[in-house]
Design an enzyme around this catalytic site. Structure first.
Site, PDB file in Angstrom:
ATOM      1  N   HIS A   1      96.294 -28.355  69.703  1.00 24.81           N
ATOM      2  CA  HIS A   1      96.640 -29.226  68.573  1.00 24.81           C
ATOM      3  C   HIS A   1      98.004 -28.883  67.993  1.00 24.81           C
ATOM      4  O   HIS A   1      98.357 -27.725  67.799  1.00 24.81           O
ATOM      5  CB  HIS A   1      95.547 -29.239  67.508  1.00 24.81           C
ATOM      6  CG  HIS A   1      95.307 -27.945  66.788  1.00 24.81           C
ATOM      7  ND1 HIS A   1      96.026 -27.563  65.678  1.00 24.81           N
ATOM      8  CD2 HIS A   1      94.384 -26.972  66.990  1.00 24.81           C
ATOM      9  CE1 HIS A   1      95.563 -26.407  65.225  1.00 24.81           C
ATOM     10  NE2 HIS A   1      94.578 -26.021  66.011  1.00 24.81           N
TER      11      HIS A   1
ATOM     12  N   ASP B   1      97.916 -20.540  65.976  1.00 26.83           N
ATOM     13  CA  ASP B   1      96.996 -21.656  65.707  1.00 26.83           C
ATOM     14  C   ASP B   1      97.794 -22.897  65.318  1.00 26.83           C
ATOM     15  O   ASP B   1      98.018 -23.121  64.136  1.00 26.83           O
ATOM     16  CB  ASP B   1      96.026 -21.251  64.599  1.00 26.83           C
ATOM     17  CG  ASP B   1      94.947 -22.287  64.344  1.00 26.83           C
ATOM     18  OD1 ASP B   1      94.708 -23.128  65.228  1.00 26.83           O
ATOM     19  OD2 ASP B   1      94.346 -22.254  63.257  1.00 26.83           O
TER      20      ASP B   1
ATOM     21  N   GLU C   1      93.910 -31.573  63.947  1.00 27.41           N
ATOM     22  CA  GLU C   1      92.704 -30.775  64.162  1.00 27.41           C
ATOM     23  C   GLU C   1      92.299 -30.030  62.892  1.00 27.41           C
ATOM     24  O   GLU C   1      91.107 -29.890  62.591  1.00 27.41           O
ATOM     25  CB  GLU C   1      92.928 -29.776  65.306  1.00 27.41           C
ATOM     26  CG  GLU C   1      91.683 -29.006  65.723  1.00 27.41           C
ATOM     27  CD  GLU C   1      91.457 -27.717  64.951  1.00 27.41           C
ATOM     28  OE1 GLU C   1      90.379 -27.134  65.099  1.00 27.41           O
ATOM     29  OE2 GLU C   1      92.353 -27.299  64.185  1.00 27.41           O
ATOM     30  N   GLU C   2      93.294 -29.552  62.138  1.00 25.51           N
ATOM     31  CA  GLU C   2      93.000 -28.640  61.035  1.00 25.51           C
ATOM     32  C   GLU C   2      92.260 -29.290  59.871  1.00 25.51           C
ATOM     33  O   GLU C   2      91.400 -28.661  59.256  1.00 25.51           O
ATOM     34  CB  GLU C   2      94.299 -27.988  60.519  1.00 25.51           C
ATOM     35  CG  GLU C   2      94.978 -27.056  61.513  1.00 25.51           C
ATOM     36  CD  GLU C   2      94.183 -25.793  61.786  1.00 25.51           C
ATOM     37  OE1 GLU C   2      93.060 -25.658  61.269  1.00 25.51           O
ATOM     38  OE2 GLU C   2      94.680 -24.944  62.534  1.00 25.51           O
TER      39      GLU C   2
ATOM     40  N   HIS D   1      95.205 -19.032  60.020  1.00 24.95           N
ATOM     41  CA  HIS D   1      95.361 -19.770  58.763  1.00 24.95           C
ATOM     42  C   HIS D   1      96.091 -18.971  57.671  1.00 24.95           C
ATOM     43  O   HIS D   1      95.983 -19.299  56.489  1.00 24.95           O
ATOM     44  CB  HIS D   1      94.001 -20.211  58.214  1.00 24.95           C
ATOM     45  CG  HIS D   1      93.276 -21.196  59.070  1.00 24.95           C
ATOM     46  ND1 HIS D   1      92.021 -21.682  58.748  1.00 24.95           N
ATOM     47  CD2 HIS D   1      93.612 -21.791  60.240  1.00 24.95           C
ATOM     48  CE1 HIS D   1      91.625 -22.534  59.694  1.00 24.95           C
ATOM     49  NE2 HIS D   1      92.585 -22.610  60.604  1.00 24.95           N
TER      50      HIS D   1
ATOM     51  N   ASP E   1      92.763 -23.161  71.910  1.00 30.42           N
ATOM     52  CA  ASP E   1      92.886 -23.116  70.454  1.00 30.42           C
ATOM     53  C   ASP E   1      92.308 -21.816  69.903  1.00 30.42           C
ATOM     54  O   ASP E   1      91.637 -21.811  68.877  1.00 30.42           O
ATOM     55  CB  ASP E   1      92.172 -24.329  69.826  1.00 30.42           C
ATOM     56  CG  ASP E   1      92.419 -24.438  68.324  1.00 30.42           C
ATOM     57  OD1 ASP E   1      93.370 -23.807  67.830  1.00 30.42           O
ATOM     58  OD2 ASP E   1      91.653 -25.137  67.644  1.00 30.42           O
TER      59      ASP E   1
END
Length: 471
Positions: free
Chosen positions: A294, A306, A340-341, A438, A368
């Site tokens: 992503h 990520d 995606e997030e 994140h 991912d």
């Protein structure tokens, strides 16, 4: 003379005619194995000496940066990756697939402190994705610490009304697979605010999803479900050190107060894109294989692990095939999914278009889980497909890749449907992933070039085997 069938380990009984036929096939099987081993060597050699993935990631991370859906940087990333795929000479065609995505903006940097009597101690927080803002002057209230959503029910409205709920369930360190630890506590982030609001809570603070004790809050998405909008309450993540301090101080003073201020805002959906590059299959062009990651990321780091890593590794698969002169028999698509997030709309849109066009997908592989050393794959498919996958394991063992098991493949390929579709999730080593996931520590400096390249090679090797198998 000893029975040669026993000598070969064939302890079950085989009729002589079938046995002779099997013996005649052994040279063919051996040749196929040798051919695969040779191709694997070419794939890994290419990745370790000619790859572009690390340079592509450098551009994504350091020239573009954080790429939250709906942001200007997300659109820069779309244009950058489309241009790189076009200029690589790897693809027969490259195109953009429209997808409407949410636009959530963090706003000013968040602030928070623990008020213990006259003492104020600042702690690091960040608003959770899709959260509402606090009042402009901030929000201050007493705190109730809980360790699960179920615990809210036992406390009820009498204990929770007007309070800030502090979810403090850590990731369980006993699991070797850190994704299992993550899955065991992420519900408090995703739906903690929704559930706390039902009991009259005015805000939610959630312990960051990491095994490391540090001062970096970890973002991530949350949702309010079917709550009326006037019942939405603000939600933020607190660093693990901050969570430890808050919990310790609460034990000494259950009446302490917590203050936090955030100015995040949700705007109307905006147009964005999945980026798709395609190599037409030489023999079975109607059969489609997908490999992807992503393109969007959270906004407090630069999204290198990520999922910048998954994006550039997927692009590298096509680059490796070009370098070694391998033409896929089935059509190969590199798909860079958007959103995606905080929504998963890129994966949903890809499946919707595939269904509309009646496309036939035979394989989908998602990366991912970061750009760390490759360990293997999880597979979502039939028992026969899983057995086939396990039979390929010996080819990967010289490259220290050994995990081949049934499991979840990935968010973006989860919606994809086709008869007899095999899905796979690339699984690198997980021990350091949630140090960065994140968080502001998810940066290019945290990615090792060789590990990234080995991951790309491992993905290309599996795609090659699926292509040879033909499904």
């Amino acid at each position: 003379m000893p029975d040669i069938r026993v000598h070969l380990g064939l302890k079950f009984q085989i009729p002589m005619k079938k046995f002779l036929l099997l013996m005649l096939m052994f040279p063919l099987l051996s040749t196929a194995q040798t051919d695969h081993e040779s191709t694997f060597r070419k794939i890994y050699d290419s990745a370790l000496t000619q790859s572009k993935c690390y340079a592509w990631l450098d551009d994504l991370s350091n020239k573009i940066g954080a790429r939250l859906s709906g942001s200007e940087n997300a659109e820069k990333a779309v244009l950058y990756t489309k241009t790189q795929m076009e200029q690589s000479g790897c693809f027969d065609k490259v195109w953009l697939q429209e997808v409407m995505v949410p636009k959530w903006v963090r706003g000013e940097k968040e602030t928070a402190f623990i008020r213990d009597g006259k003492k104020k101690t600042a702690v690091p927080i960040c608003a959770l994705g899709s959260s509402v803002a606090t009042p402009k002057v901030g929000l201050e209230a007493e705190v109730v610490e809980v360790h699960s959503i179920a615990e809210l029910e036992t406390l009820g409205t009498q204990r929770l009304k007007g309070k800030i709920v502090f979810f403090n369930r850590p990731m369980d360190p006993k699991h070797v697979d850190t994704f299992t630890s993550y899955g065991g506590c992420v519900d408090q982030r995703g739906k903690g605010a929704r559930e706390a609001a039902k009991f009259g809570a005015v805000g939610v603070i959630v312990r960051s999803m990491t095994l490391r004790l540090d001062d970096y809050p970890h973002a991530g998405n949350m949702g309010y479900g079917d709550l009326p909008r006037d019942q939405y309450i603000p939600a933020a993540a607190i660093s693990t050190n901050g969570a430890e301090l808050l919990s310790k101080t609460l034990k000494a003073n259950p009446k302490l107060r917590f203050f936090f201020k955030q100015s995040c805002e949700t705007f109307p959906d905006v147009l964005s894109y999945n980026v798709i590059g395609e190599i037409t299959g030489s023999t079975h062009p109607q059969n489609i294989m997908v490999v992807g990651g992503h393109l969007d990321s959270w906004d407090i780091g630069d999204g290198s692990h990520d999922d910048g890593a998954g994006v550039v590794q997927s692009m590298e698969v096509a680059h490796i095939f070009k370098n070694i002169g391998y033409q896929p028999q089935n059509t190969l698509r590199v798909v860079l999914f958007m959103n995606e997030e905080n929504g998963g709309r890129g994966g949903d849109q890809y499946q919707a278009e595939a269904a509309r066009k009646k496309e036939h997908h035979i394989f989908a592989l998602e990366s991912d889980c970061g750009g760390f050393s490759p360990r293997g794959f999880t597979f979502d498919g039939s028992a026969a497909q899983l057995e086939w996958a396990k039979q390929t394991q010996s080819l990967f063992e010289p490259y220290l890749v050994h995990v081949f098991k049934k499991g979840y493949a990935g968010v973006d390929i989860a919606p994809l449907k086709s008869p007899n579709l095999l899905k796979a999730g690339f699984r690198p080593d997980t021990q350091r992933y949630f140090d960065h996931h994140h968080a502001a520590t998810d940066t290019f400096a945290a990615v090792n070039k060789r590990e990234l390249e080995l991951g790309a090679a491992t993905m290309a090797a599996l795609v090659y085997l699926v292509d040879q198998q033909g499904q």
